[in-house]
Design a protein around this motif. Structure first.
Motif, mmCIF file in Angstrom:
data_model
loop_
_atom_site.group_PDB
_atom_site.id
_atom_site.type_symbol
_atom_site.label_atom_id
_atom_site.label_comp_id
_atom_site.label_asym_id
_atom_site.label_seq_id
_atom_site.Cartn_x
_atom_site.Cartn_y
_atom_site.Cartn_z
ATOM 1 N N ARG A 15 0.882 -1.158 0.000
ATOM 2 C CA ARG A 15 0.000 0.000 0.000
ATOM 3 C C ARG A 15 0.923 1.212 0.000
ATOM 4 O O ARG A 15 1.926 1.233 0.729
ATOM 5 C CB ARG A 15 -0.831 -0.027 1.289
ATOM 6 C CG ARG A 15 -1.881 1.034 1.381
ATOM 7 C CD ARG A 15 -2.317 1.245 2.799
ATOM 8 N NE ARG A 15 -1.297 2.035 3.511
ATOM 9 C CZ ARG A 15 -1.419 2.427 4.770
ATOM 10 N NH1 ARG A 15 -2.478 2.083 5.477
ATOM 11 N NH2 ARG A 15 -0.477 3.157 5.344
ATOM 12 N N TYR A 28 -4.686 6.017 -0.913
ATOM 13 C CA TYR A 28 -3.653 5.010 -1.149
ATOM 14 C C TYR A 28 -3.891 4.266 -2.457
ATOM 15 O O TYR A 28 -5.032 4.151 -2.921
ATOM 16 C CB TYR A 28 -3.659 3.987 -0.016
ATOM 17 C CG TYR A 28 -3.129 4.534 1.277
ATOM 18 C CD1 TYR A 28 -1.795 4.883 1.410
ATOM 19 C CD2 TYR A 28 -3.980 4.682 2.369
ATOM 20 C CE1 TYR A 28 -1.309 5.380 2.605
ATOM 21 C CE2 TYR A 28 -3.499 5.179 3.573
ATOM 22 C CZ TYR A 28 -2.165 5.525 3.683
ATOM 23 O OH TYR A 28 -1.688 6.012 4.859
ATOM 24 N N PHE A 29 -2.803 3.717 -2.990
ATOM 25 C CA PHE A 29 -2.866 2.777 -4.102
ATOM 26 C C PHE A 29 -2.365 1.436 -3.600
ATOM 27 O O PHE A 29 -1.609 1.373 -2.623
ATOM 28 C CB PHE A 29 -1.936 3.216 -5.240
ATOM 29 C CG PHE A 29 -2.388 4.432 -5.978
ATOM 30 C CD1 PHE A 29 -3.356 4.328 -6.969
ATOM 31 C CD2 PHE A 29 -1.842 5.671 -5.718
ATOM 32 C CE1 PHE A 29 -3.773 5.441 -7.676
ATOM 33 C CE2 PHE A 29 -2.254 6.799 -6.421
ATOM 34 C CZ PHE A 29 -3.227 6.678 -7.397
ATOM 35 N N ALA A 30 -2.763 0.357 -4.281
ATOM 36 C CA ALA A 30 -2.127 -0.944 -4.036
ATOM 37 C C ALA A 30 -1.110 -1.142 -5.157
ATOM 38 O O ALA A 30 -1.425 -0.936 -6.335
ATOM 39 C CB ALA A 30 -3.173 -2.051 -4.063
ATOM 40 N N LYS A 40 1.303 -3.820 -6.918
ATOM 41 C CA LYS A 40 1.565 -5.253 -7.010
ATOM 42 C C LYS A 40 2.950 -5.462 -7.616
ATOM 43 O O LYS A 40 3.193 -5.112 -8.771
ATOM 44 C CB LYS A 40 0.481 -5.869 -7.904
ATOM 45 C CG LYS A 40 0.382 -7.337 -7.786
ATOM 46 C CD LYS A 40 -0.911 -7.824 -8.377
ATOM 47 C CE LYS A 40 -0.893 -9.335 -8.403
ATOM 48 N NZ LYS A 40 -2.133 -9.915 -8.781
ATOM 49 N N GLU A 63 -6.289 0.022 -7.591
ATOM 50 C CA GLU A 63 -7.126 0.577 -6.526
ATOM 51 C C GLU A 63 -6.805 -0.163 -5.233
ATOM 52 O O GLU A 63 -6.615 -1.392 -5.258
ATOM 53 C CB GLU A 63 -8.592 0.338 -6.921
ATOM 54 C CG GLU A 63 -9.604 0.685 -5.873
ATOM 55 C CD GLU A 63 -11.024 0.268 -6.318
ATOM 56 O OE1 GLU A 63 -11.214 -0.162 -7.480
ATOM 57 O OE2 GLU A 63 -11.919 0.380 -5.488
ATOM 58 N N TYR A 64 -6.743 0.552 -4.133
ATOM 59 C CA TYR A 64 -6.481 -0.081 -2.840
ATOM 60 C C TYR A 64 -7.810 -0.402 -2.158
ATOM 61 O O TYR A 64 -8.645 0.491 -1.952
ATOM 62 C CB TYR A 64 -5.647 0.857 -1.966
ATOM 63 C CG TYR A 64 -5.528 0.424 -0.536
ATOM 64 C CD1 TYR A 64 -5.002 -0.833 -0.217
ATOM 65 C CD2 TYR A 64 -5.936 1.250 0.506
ATOM 66 C CE1 TYR A 64 -4.909 -1.244 1.095
ATOM 67 C CE2 TYR A 64 -5.832 0.849 1.823
ATOM 68 C CZ TYR A 64 -5.322 -0.392 2.113
ATOM 69 O OH TYR A 64 -5.224 -0.805 3.414
ATOM 70 N N ASN A 78 -9.501 -0.939 0.956
ATOM 71 C CA ASN A 78 -9.106 -0.710 2.348
ATOM 72 C C ASN A 78 -9.896 -1.534 3.362
ATOM 73 O O ASN A 78 -9.627 -1.465 4.548
ATOM 74 C CB ASN A 78 -9.184 0.792 2.692
ATOM 75 C CG ASN A 78 -10.599 1.297 2.617
ATOM 76 O OD1 ASN A 78 -11.506 0.526 2.274
ATOM 77 N ND2 ASN A 78 -10.809 2.569 2.893
#
Ligand SMILES: Nc1ncnc2c1ncn2[C@@H]1O[C@H](COP(=O)(O)OP(=O)(O)OP(=O)(O)O)[C@@H](O)[C@H]1O
Length: 166
Positions: free
Chosen positions: A47, A56-58, A60, A115-116, A118
């Motif tokens: 994150r 926040y972003f995810a 990978k 997209e994070y 949450n």
């Protein structure tokens, strides 16, 4: 779906998509506040925030940019773009890349910017909240899940490894 013979073709495909702005490129240096949030077969998921924005972003990441992984990255980007219109599917925002120097050689790697989610995984959510949920809530969750799977099937995609975030 396009088939690639080798690693260079995959890298060229990604670089061309970035250069032609078919995929948004995020500057790796502008991400901060990294925190590991999960781990899959191919790498860790972080994150992070971008340009000190509050959301926040995810991210990978991938352990190693070998030929299997790079084909997997291209495949994942293509699949994400096909289903990027559906509310019940995590958004794919773009890609970021970094070059690491270890004195002997330089290695490049990519991270997918997503997209994070949450709320954590559906499994964890259900563990905590199941007894509080009404039938309407349960129906709603099942319905959203079915809509997401139906979207995949409409796009001729079979998931084979469903993990759900809310
Ligand atoms: N967009 C996201 N928002 C929040 N957490 C995420 C997100 N994507 C992944 N995670 C977390 O990271 C973990 C690993 O995700 P990833 O997509 O790499 O692998 P996976 O599909 O769970 O497993 P595998 O790679 O083995 O198929 C997830 O189980 C989840 O906990």
């Amino acid at each position: 779906m396009q088939n690639f013979e080798n690693t260079d073709e995959c890298i060229d495909w990604i670089e061309e998509a970035i250069n032609k702005k078919h995929i948004k490129h995020y500057e790796y240096e502008h991400f901060n506040d990294f925190q590991v949030i999960g781990s899959g077969a191919f790498g860790k998921v972080f994150r992070a925030s971008y340009n000190k924005a509050e959301n926040y972003f995810a991210l990978k990441s991938f352990f190693d940019l070998d030929s299997v992984t790079i084909k997997g990255i291209v495949r994942e980007i293509m699949l994400q773009r096909d289903v990027d219109y559906h509310d019940n599917i995590i958004r794919f925002y773009g890609i970021t890349k970094f070059v690491s120097d270890n004195q002997i050689y330089q290695s490049k790697n990519y991270l997918l910017v997503m997209e994070y989610a949450n709320g954590g995984t559906l499994r964890d959510y259900l563990k905590k909240n199941f007894n509080r949920l009404t039938w309407d809530n349960k129906y709603n969750l099942a319905y959203q899940l079915a809509c997401a799977v139906s979207c995949l099937h409409n796009e001729k995609i079979v998931h084979r490894d469903l993990v759900i975030f809310i």
